[in-house]
Design an enzyme around this catalytic site. Structure first.
Site, short mmCIF file in Angstrom:
data_model
loop_
_atom_site.label_atom_id
_atom_site.label_comp_id
_atom_site.label_asym_id
_atom_site.label_seq_id
_atom_site.Cartn_x
_atom_site.Cartn_y
_atom_site.Cartn_z
N GLU A 37 0.82 -1.21 0.00
CA GLU A 37 0.00 0.00 0.00
C GLU A 37 0.85 1.26 0.00
O GLU A 37 0.54 2.23 -0.69
CB GLU A 37 -0.95 0.00 1.21
CG GLU A 37 -2.01 -1.08 1.17
CD GLU A 37 -2.93 -0.99 -0.05
OE1 GLU A 37 -2.97 0.09 -0.69
OE2 GLU A 37 -3.59 -1.98 -0.37
N TYR A 120 -6.36 6.51 3.89
CA TYR A 120 -6.51 5.43 2.92
C TYR A 120 -5.73 4.18 3.36
O TYR A 120 -6.27 3.08 3.42
CB TYR A 120 -6.04 5.86 1.52
CG TYR A 120 -5.80 4.65 0.66
CD1 TYR A 120 -6.87 3.95 0.12
CD2 TYR A 120 -4.51 4.14 0.48
CE1 TYR A 120 -6.68 2.78 -0.60
CE2 TYR A 120 -4.30 2.97 -0.22
CZ TYR A 120 -5.38 2.30 -0.76
OH TYR A 120 -5.20 1.14 -1.44
N ASP A 138 -9.80 5.47 -2.10
CA ASP A 138 -8.68 6.13 -2.78
C ASP A 138 -9.25 6.92 -3.96
O ASP A 138 -10.47 7.04 -4.10
CB ASP A 138 -7.66 5.09 -3.25
CG ASP A 138 -8.19 4.26 -4.40
OD1 ASP A 138 -9.42 4.21 -4.57
OD2 ASP A 138 -7.38 3.66 -5.12
#
Length: 306
Positions: A37, A120, A138
């Site tokens: 991520e 996020y 996102d």
DNA sequence: CAAGCGTGGCG
DNA sequence: TCGCCAAGCTT
């Protein structure tokens, strides 16, 4: 019997069409999810893939990275861009060891407290690594929801609380199904409902899309001001860091001076790298990546008697 | 909240 | 060729 929900349609499409990405494989660790991520923040999937594999091969658990140096992290980060993220990830590893016994935390609040982890990323880890039911929003998800639900061609530039609420309303109740739906929304935005050239003929929700129904008004121009690069401090930082990354150990100031002729701008860029924790001065005349060698000069040997 | 923060591939 | 862009975070 009711018609399939928005999430059900997109989730089914996802199970049949998702790209085979390593961080989506079953049994991937929360640490691997976190690494992916962070790497994927503003960096395309294709460029992340090799760096992700190299990073996890070297540091399969947070404790391994915590024992490395920021300099090593910056080098393995390679040319993914925004190298501050490499240092943040190293700081994450240290924090995870110190605060959580080496295990990536599973609570949103604890995730948000980690360096470089924002709204996020915290939700992505909680949902994808731990199967919790949180909206994961996102830029892709904002665009998908904005189009399909509100009928607008584009979403705002930043995630707002309202975006989380709107997305949460679309999620199934079951946590695992919700996490799958979130991944599906992201994938749809990434490969079908794209910003510039949406492929509506391949979209699983074309028939219930508000944007489609309302005539599909063209997306506006760039929402963000054009980001210049040539001639900016950013470019100079990139050049300086390139030299330091390729070097082993301290780099004489003279070699850094060679990358950019404007003394003022070069000094500003170097200072920025130092303030960001990427670079440190070794002595009056040389710099290195942070932690790239002993943290202080070797203790001078006592003068030999006689 | 707008600006700053890298990089390389693509239309 | 070159502007635009790609799973954000921080201040």
């Amino acid at each position: 019997m009711t018609e399939p929900t928005f999430a059900a349609l997109v989730s089914r499409w996802y199970t049949e069409n998702a790209r085979d990405l390593p961080w989506r494989a079953p049994g991937v660790s929360p640490w691997a999810v976190l690494v992916s991520e962070v790497m994927l923040q503003q960096t395309p999937v294709a460029r992340v893939l090799p760096a992700y594999e190299a990073w996890l091969a070297r540091w399969p658990v947070p404790a391994a990275l915590a024992e490395a140096s920021p300099a090593e992290a910056i080098r393995v980060w390679g040319r993914l861009g925004y190298p501050r993220r490499a240092v943040r990830l190293w700081e994450c590893a240290v924090a995870i060891v110190e605060r959580h016994g080496g295990k990536v935390p599973d609570r949103l609040e604890q995730l948000l407290a980690l360096p470089g982890v924002g709204t996020y990323t915290a939700r992505a880890v909680a949902a994808f690594a731990y199967g919790q039911r949180h909206p994961v929003v996102d830029t892709n998800v904002r665009r998908v929801v904005c189009r399909a639900v509100a009928g607008q061609p584009d979403a705002g530039p930043a995630t707002r609380p309202a975006d989380l609420v709107a997305t949460e309303a679309l999620l199934p109740e079951d946590p695992a199904a919700a996490a799958l739906a979130s991944a599906a929304f992201m994938e749809l935005g990434a490969v079908v409902c794209t910003a510039r050239s949406p492929l509506c003929h391949r979209c699983p929700v074309e028939t219930i899309c508000a944007w489609r129904a309302s005539g599909q008004e063209a997306p506006a121009g760039p929402t963000r001001r054009p980001q210049r690069y040539a001639g900016t401090d950013r470019q100079v930082r990139g050049l300086l860091l390139g030299v330091l990354r390729e070097a082993t150990g301290p780099v004489p100031r003279q070699r850094l001076d060679a990358v950019w002729t404007d003394d003022v701008q070069r000094a500003r860029a170097l200072d920025g790298l130092v303030r960001d924790g990427l670079v440190e001065p070794v002595d009056a005349d040389s710099y290195r990546l942070v932690g790239d060698g002993p943290s202080r000069p070797a203790v001078p040997l006592p003068a030999l008697p006689g």
